[in-house]
Design an enzyme around this catalytic site. Structure first.
Site, PDB file in Angstrom:
ATOM      1  N   TYR A   1      -8.708  -9.416   5.791  1.00  0.00           N
ATOM      2  CA  TYR A   1      -8.925  -8.945   4.411  1.00  0.00           C
ATOM      3  C   TYR A   1     -10.121  -9.675   3.797  1.00  0.00           C
ATOM      4  O   TYR A   1     -11.019  -9.035   3.222  1.00  0.00           O
ATOM      5  CB  TYR A   1      -7.667  -9.185   3.581  1.00  0.00           C
ATOM      6  CG  TYR A   1      -7.761  -8.693   2.152  1.00  0.00           C
ATOM      7  CD1 TYR A   1      -7.747  -7.332   1.856  1.00  0.00           C
ATOM      8  CD2 TYR A   1      -7.864  -9.594   1.089  1.00  0.00           C
ATOM      9  CE1 TYR A   1      -7.828  -6.885   0.543  1.00  0.00           C
ATOM     10  CE2 TYR A   1      -7.940  -9.157  -0.220  1.00  0.00           C
ATOM     11  CZ  TYR A   1      -7.922  -7.798  -0.494  1.00  0.00           C
ATOM     12  OH  TYR A   1      -8.008  -7.358  -1.787  1.00  0.00           O
TER      13      TYR A   1
ATOM     14  N   SER B   1     -13.075  -9.282  -4.247  1.00  0.00           N
ATOM     15  CA  SER B   1     -11.837 -10.033  -4.502  1.00  0.00           C
ATOM     16  C   SER B   1     -12.181 -11.511  -4.566  1.00  0.00           C
ATOM     17  O   SER B   1     -13.257 -11.934  -4.099  1.00  0.00           O
ATOM     18  CB  SER B   1     -10.866  -9.776  -3.339  1.00  0.00           C
ATOM     19  OG  SER B   1      -9.747 -10.623  -3.414  1.00  0.00           O
TER      20      SER B   1
HETATM   21  N1  LIG Z   1      -4.405  -6.129  -7.126  1.00  0.00           N
HETATM   22  C1  LIG Z   1      -5.032  -7.224  -6.762  1.00  0.00           C
HETATM   23  O1  LIG Z   1      -4.495  -8.342  -6.891  1.00  0.00           O
HETATM   24  C2  LIG Z   1      -6.414  -7.146  -6.196  1.00  0.00           C
HETATM   25  C3  LIG Z   1      -7.156  -8.331  -6.117  1.00  0.00           C
HETATM   26  C4  LIG Z   1      -8.433  -8.278  -5.576  1.00  0.00           C
HETATM   27  C5  LIG Z   1      -8.958  -7.082  -5.143  1.00  0.00           C
HETATM   28  N2  LIG Z   1      -8.195  -5.948  -5.213  1.00  0.00           N
HETATM   29  C6  LIG Z   1      -8.774  -4.712  -4.706  1.00  0.00           C
HETATM   30  O2  LIG Z   1      -8.634  -3.701  -5.669  1.00  0.00           O
HETATM   31  C7  LIG Z   1      -8.693  -2.436  -5.040  1.00  0.00           C
HETATM   32  C8  LIG Z   1      -7.603  -1.537  -5.593  1.00  0.00           C
HETATM   33  O3  LIG Z   1      -6.344  -2.042  -5.204  1.00  0.00           O
HETATM   34  P1  LIG Z   1      -5.084  -2.101  -6.196  1.00  0.00           P
HETATM   35  O4  LIG Z   1      -4.803  -3.522  -6.435  1.00  0.00           O
HETATM   36  O5  LIG Z   1      -5.278  -1.187  -7.319  1.00  0.00           O
HETATM   37  O6  LIG Z   1      -3.930  -1.601  -5.192  1.00  0.00           O
HETATM   38  P2  LIG Z   1      -3.087  -0.242  -5.165  1.00  0.00           P
HETATM   39  O7  LIG Z   1      -2.305  -0.059  -6.414  1.00  0.00           O
HETATM   40  O8  LIG Z   1      -2.350  -0.275  -3.868  1.00  0.00           O
HETATM   41  O9  LIG Z   1      -4.215   0.879  -5.115  1.00  0.00           O
HETATM   42  C9  LIG Z   1      -4.979   1.097  -3.967  1.00  0.00           C
HETATM   43  C10 LIG Z   1      -5.664   2.434  -4.107  1.00  0.00           C
HETATM   44  O10 LIG Z   1      -6.456   2.637  -2.928  1.00  0.00           O
HETATM   45  C11 LIG Z   1      -6.169   3.932  -2.455  1.00  0.00           C
HETATM   46  N3  LIG Z   1      -6.354   4.036  -1.014  1.00  0.00           N
HETATM   47  C12 LIG Z   1      -5.787   3.309  -0.027  1.00  0.00           C
HETATM   48  N4  LIG Z   1      -6.183   3.788   1.176  1.00  0.00           N
HETATM   49  C13 LIG Z   1      -7.007   4.840   0.917  1.00  0.00           C
HETATM   50  C14 LIG Z   1      -7.719   5.754   1.730  1.00  0.00           C
HETATM   51  N5  LIG Z   1      -7.672   5.695   3.069  1.00  0.00           N
HETATM   52  N6  LIG Z   1      -8.472   6.705   1.122  1.00  0.00           N
HETATM   53  C15 LIG Z   1      -8.524   6.786  -0.219  1.00  0.00           C
HETATM   54  N7  LIG Z   1      -7.860   5.967  -1.033  1.00  0.00           N
HETATM   55  C16 LIG Z   1      -7.119   5.002  -0.461  1.00  0.00           C
HETATM   56  C17 LIG Z   1      -4.743   4.222  -2.842  1.00  0.00           C
HETATM   57  O11 LIG Z   1      -4.552   5.629  -2.969  1.00  0.00           O
HETATM   58  P3  LIG Z   1      -3.762   6.562  -1.916  1.00  0.00           P
HETATM   59  O12 LIG Z   1      -2.728   5.710  -1.260  1.00  0.00           O
HETATM   60  O13 LIG Z   1      -3.196   7.640  -2.797  1.00  0.00           O
HETATM   61  O14 LIG Z   1      -4.817   7.071  -0.997  1.00  0.00           O
HETATM   62  C18 LIG Z   1      -4.685   3.586  -4.217  1.00  0.00           C
HETATM   63  O15 LIG Z   1      -5.135   4.483  -5.203  1.00  0.00           O
HETATM   64  C19 LIG Z   1      -8.607  -2.711  -3.538  1.00  0.00           C
HETATM   65  O16 LIG Z   1      -9.894  -2.625  -2.970  1.00  0.00           O
HETATM   66  C20 LIG Z   1      -8.097  -4.141  -3.489  1.00  0.00           C
HETATM   67  O17 LIG Z   1      -8.474  -4.791  -2.296  1.00  0.00           O
HETATM   68  C21 LIG Z   1      -6.961  -5.959  -5.747  1.00  0.00           C
END
Ligand SMILES: NC(=O)c1ccc[n+]([C@@H]2O[C@H](COP(=O)([O-])OP(=O)(O)OC[C@H]3O[C@@H](n4cnc5c(N)ncnc54)[C@H](OP(=O)(O)O)[C@@H]3O)[C@@H](O)[C@H]2O)c1
Length: 246
Positions: free
Chosen positions: A154, A141
């Site tokens: 985080y 991130s």
């Molecule tokens: N969106 C942003 O602005 C942003 C920026 C920087 C980095 N990121 C990173 O991108 C990654 C994906 O996040 P996103 O933005 O796509 O958010 P999201 O839409 O909330 O997706 C998060 C995903 O992680 C899964 N997850 C959460 N806990 C889990 C567990 N215990 N076991 C397996 N899967 C789990 C969720 O699936 P289930 O709930 O179905 O398990 C979901 O598919 C994360 O690592 C986040 O930190 C996001």
């Protein structure tokens, strides 16, 4: 079809929404063989059906459980014969000031964002070392580069992902394995839903409503890193919305 993506076997954790889901769509369109894991199995099944994935390409996976992560990766190898890429993407972001003592949230972030990535590496490495090829893509991130109030834990997990990825990069040279960190800024996903403190969630949602960009931006970064010739190792991609200050 993009070069060097078609036919590749790709495991994606956290593919039930957001960045993981968008990447599954993009890579499936580009001809990759996707195997997806997350806890919300119905969402994974719907996505698999939509993308016409292999009937065994879906596995309910909680990345806090190392055996489940191993089973997901082993499933990809048993279904498709080998493993080209793992995208350690599952994560959550329950921001809050440390003074509020949300210790359960801290534990969750360490278990999912950090240990979950390590479990993905542990599961994928034996296959990739044997094959002498592979690519490990870890999701960090902007918060892997800097910290702000409310984001200490985080940011700590995302800094750790970058440090582990760099150590990994140096160690896997003998095995011809590529390592990539992708560090997004604000991308419109369900991520703010993981925030348990209402006032913090409201602030983050306002920011995301203002600046967040499409998850396709992340999928494009993955496709770029994957599609390079095998002797080109894209080690990190850091990107933000053009309008994001932080
Ligand atoms: N969106 C942003 O602005 C942003 C920026 C920087 C980095 N990121 C990173 O991108 C990654 C994906 O996040 P996103 O933005 O796509 O958010 P999201 O839409 O909330 O997706 C998060 C995903 O992680 C899964 N997850 C959460 N806990 C889990 C567990 N215990 N076991 C397996 N899967 C789990 C969720 O699936 P289930 O709930 O179905 O398990 C979901 O598919 C994360 O690592 C986040 O930190 C996001």
């Amino acid at each position: 079809m993009s070069d060097n993506i078609e036919g590749k076997v790709v495991v994606i954790t956290g593919a039930s929404s957001g960045l993981g889901e968008a990447t599954a769509r993009r890579l499936a369109r580009d001809g990759a063989k996707i195997v997806i894991g997350a806890r919300r199995i119905e969402r994974l099944r719907a996505l698999a059906q939509e993308l016409s994935l292999h009937e065994n390409a879906v596995m309910q996976t909680d990345v806090r459980d190392r055996e489940q992560v191993k089973q997901l990766v082993d499933r990809a190898v048993s279904v498709h014969g080998h493993l080209d890429v793992i995208i350690n993407n599952a994560g959550l972001m329950p921001h809050s000031p440390l003074e509020r003592g949300r210790v359960d949230d801290w534990d969750q972030m360490i278990d999912v964002n950090l240990k979950g990535v390590l479990y993905g590496i542990a599961a994928a490495l034996p296959h990739m070392m044997r094959q002498k090829t592979g690519q490990i893509i870890n999701v960090s991130s902007v918060a892997g580069h800097k910290v702000g109030p409310g984001g200490a834990v985080y940011a700590a997990t995302k800094h750790a992902v970058r440090v582990i990825s760099e150590g990994l990069r140096q160690e896997v040279k003998p095995y011809n394995i590529r390592t990539t960190i992708i560090s997004p800024g604000a991308v419109a996903t369900e991520l703010p839903n993981s925030i348990t403190e209402q006032d913090v969630a409201d602030r983050v949602r306002q920011l995301y409503d203002r600046v967040a960009i499409s998850p396709d931006s992340f999928a494009s970064a993955v496709a770029f890193a994957m599609s390079q010739p095998e002797d080109v190792d894209i080690n990190e991609i850091l990107f933000r919305p053009t309008s994001q200050e932080y």
